[in-house]
Structures are given as structure tokens and as C-alpha cells.
Write a protein that holds these residues in place. Structure first.
Motif, PDB file in Angstrom:
ATOM      1  N   GLU A 108       4.637  -8.924  42.509  1.00 20.82           N
ATOM      2  CA  GLU A 108       4.339 -10.344  42.673  1.00 20.82           C
ATOM      3  C   GLU A 108       3.596 -10.912  41.466  1.00 20.82           C
ATOM      4  N   GLN A 109       2.656 -10.160  40.932  1.00 16.47           N
ATOM      5  CA  GLN A 109       1.876 -10.627  39.778  1.00 16.47           C
ATOM      6  C   GLN A 109       2.759 -10.783  38.542  1.00 16.47           C
ATOM      7  N   ILE A 110       3.606  -9.808  38.292  1.00 17.44           N
ATOM      8  CA  ILE A 110       4.505  -9.881  37.139  1.00 17.44           C
ATOM      9  C   ILE A 110       5.438 -11.087  37.293  1.00 17.44           C
ATOM     10  N   GLN A 111       5.934 -11.323  38.502  1.00 19.85           N
ATOM     11  CA  GLN A 111       6.799 -12.482  38.743  1.00 19.85           C
ATOM     12  C   GLN A 111       6.048 -13.787  38.506  1.00 19.85           C
ATOM     13  N   ARG A 112       4.803 -13.867  38.982  1.00 21.65           N
ATOM     14  CA  ARG A 112       3.993 -15.074  38.776  1.00 21.65           C
ATOM     15  C   ARG A 112       3.803 -15.365  37.289  1.00 21.65           C
ATOM     16  N   GLY A 118       9.846 -20.032  30.100  1.00 23.96           N
ATOM     17  CA  GLY A 118      11.159 -20.611  30.320  1.00 23.96           C
ATOM     18  C   GLY A 118      12.225 -19.596  30.686  1.00 23.96           C
ATOM     19  N   SER A 119      12.088 -18.390  30.144  1.00 29.39           N
ATOM     20  CA  SER A 119      13.081 -17.349  30.414  1.00 29.39           C
ATOM     21  C   SER A 119      12.402 -15.982  30.324  1.00 29.39           C
ATOM     22  N   ASN A 120      13.145 -14.972  30.737  1.00 32.42           N
ATOM     23  CA  ASN A 120      12.623 -13.609  30.654  1.00 32.42           C
ATOM     24  C   ASN A 120      12.413 -13.212  29.190  1.00 32.42           C
ATOM     25  N   ASP A 121      13.310 -13.679  28.305  1.00 27.91           N
ATOM     26  CA  ASP A 121      13.165 -13.381  26.880  1.00 27.91           C
ATOM     27  C   ASP A 121      11.881 -13.990  26.312  1.00 27.91           C
ATOM     28  N   GLU A 122      11.568 -15.221  26.719  1.00 25.08           N
ATOM     29  CA  GLU A 122      10.323 -15.858  26.264  1.00 25.08           C
ATOM     30  C   GLU A 122       9.113 -15.069  26.756  1.00 25.08           C
ATOM     31  N   PHE A 123       9.183 -14.596  27.991  1.00 27.66           N
ATOM     32  CA  PHE A 123       8.108 -13.782  28.560  1.00 27.66           C
ATOM     33  C   PHE A 123       7.927 -12.504  27.747  1.00 27.66           C
ATOM     34  N   LEU A 124       9.026 -11.809  27.469  1.00 26.57           N
ATOM     35  CA  LEU A 124       8.955 -10.557  26.710  1.00 26.57           C
ATOM     36  C   LEU A 124       8.486 -10.813  25.274  1.00 26.57           C
ATOM     37  N   ASN A 125       8.879 -11.944  24.689  1.00 29.51           N
ATOM     38  CA  ASN A 125       8.407 -12.306  23.349  1.00 29.51           C
ATOM     39  C   ASN A 125       6.900 -12.569  23.355  1.00 29.51           C
ATOM     40  N   ALA A 126       6.423 -13.236  24.409  1.00 28.11           N
ATOM     41  CA  ALA A 126       4.981 -13.494  24.525  1.00 28.11           C
ATOM     42  C   ALA A 126       4.218 -12.176  24.649  1.00 28.11           C
ATOM     43  N   LEU A 127       4.768 -11.249  25.415  1.00 27.25           N
ATOM     44  CA  LEU A 127       4.138  -9.927  25.523  1.00 27.25           C
ATOM     45  C   LEU A 127       4.090  -9.261  24.151  1.00 27.25           C
ATOM     46  N   SER A 128       5.200  -9.317  23.449  1.00 26.02           N
ATOM     47  CA  SER A 128       5.287  -8.698  22.136  1.00 26.02           C
ATOM     48  C   SER A 128       4.269  -9.320  21.168  1.00 26.02           C
ATOM     49  N   THR A 129       4.108 -10.626  21.251  1.00 27.81           N
ATOM     50  CA  THR A 129       3.127 -11.320  20.415  1.00 27.81           C
ATOM     51  C   THR A 129       1.725 -10.807  20.685  1.00 27.81           C
ATOM     52  N   GLU A 130       1.459 -10.456  21.955  1.00 31.92           N
ATOM     53  CA  GLU A 130       0.145  -9.919  22.325  1.00 31.92           C
ATOM     54  C   GLU A 130       0.045  -8.416  22.059  1.00 31.92           C
TER      55      GLU A 130
END
Length: 166
Positions: A108-112, A118-130
């Protein structure tokens, strides 16, 4: 004859003192203690990780030095409060959290968090940036969520013993 060993010992001692001083000056602290809560310490690296998670969860990006210091203070205050509550909760041996509960909360937390992008790719890119992978994030969240569930159960138990009267 006694002068040579004494001179040699003095030179060796001076060289060792110089080398030790030089090495000590070149050393940078790897980590430092920023708070002590009961018998637990909070390291600067722990605080940095917590700030990273909060920034990712809330999309908070402090810009100025004052904003960063304020964010650090707020994050550290929350960490200290959480540790105090968690220490009390761990004293209660009747509180148990099942692994399935943690996994459900993790999903649930990961989904939130990912839904804020905007997309799963944007999420993964944000993770990569961090500097994180999805697996890294799940590992960090799993421990945090287990602690949250323990604290929630503890608070619920305490509140259920409170009666309200008029």
C-alpha cells in the motif's frame, strides 16, 4: 654507544608522532551521533536516510540553507518521538505483528508513493535520482512500517483502556 640508540629512538618517536598527526588530520568523520534516545543512537546517516524517505513521500525539496536546517530539525524531532514511543511499545510483550501485515502495508505504501508520479517510469526515475532502487525503498519501508504497526497497536491498546466521562 648509548647515544646512538637514544638518538634512533628519538627519531623514530618523532616520525611516528608526525605520521600519526598527519593521518589524524587527513581523516574525515564517517558518521556522527546526532541524538541519543534511551540506549539507542541516531546517526547523521540515519537522519539523512529518513529525510530522503520523507522527501520522496511528500515531494518536499528544501532549497535554502534555512529550509534544509528546518527540515533536519523536524525530521530529527520526529525520529526521537518515534523512537521513544517504539521503545515503550517494545516493552509490551503482548504486541505482535505478522509478516503478512507488514507486506500488505508495504504494498500500500509503495502504491501511495508511486501514485504521486505521472507514470511508473517517472517513479523509478525519481528513485534513481535519490540513489535508490525499488528494492532499496522496499527494504527501508519494510522496517519503518513494522515499527509503525507496533506503535499503532501500542497506542490503540492504551487508548482502549481510557474511558471518557462527562
Amino acid at each position: 654507544m648509548h647515544l646512538k640508540p637514544l638518538l634512533y629512538a628519538s627519531i623514530v618517536t618523532a616520525a611516528l608522532a608526525w605520521a600519526t598527526t598527519t593521518v589524524a588530520q587527513d581523516r574525515q568523520p564517517i558518521d556522527r551521533v546526532v541524538a541519543v534516545v534511551g540506549s539507542e543512537i541516531i546517526l547523521a546517516s540515519d537522519l539523512a536516510q529518513q529525510m530522503q524517505l520523507i522527501a520522496l513521500q511528500t515531494n518536499r525539496r528544501p532549497k535554502s540553507e534555512d529550509e534544509i536546517k528546518q527540515f533536519q530539525r523536524e525530521s530529527l524531532d520526529q525520529m526521537v518521538s518515534d523512537r521513544l514511543l517504539l521503545q515503550e511499545a517494545h516493552k509490551d510483550t503482548s504486541i505482535h505483528i505478522r509478516p503478512e501485515e507488514v507486506e500488505q502495508a508495504l504494498t500500500e505504501q509503495i502504491q501511495r508513493v508511486s501514485s504521486r508520479f505521472g507514470s511508473n517510469d517517472e517513479f523509478l526515475n525519481a528513485l534513481s535520482t535519490e540513489g535508490l532502487t525499488l528494492r532499496d525503498l522496499q527494504k527501508k519501508y519494510r522496517e519503518e512500517l513494522d515499527d509503525q504497526l507496533v506503535k499503532q497497536r501500542f497506542v490503540q491498546k492504551k487508548l482502549s483502556a481510557v474511558s471518557v466521562s462527562r
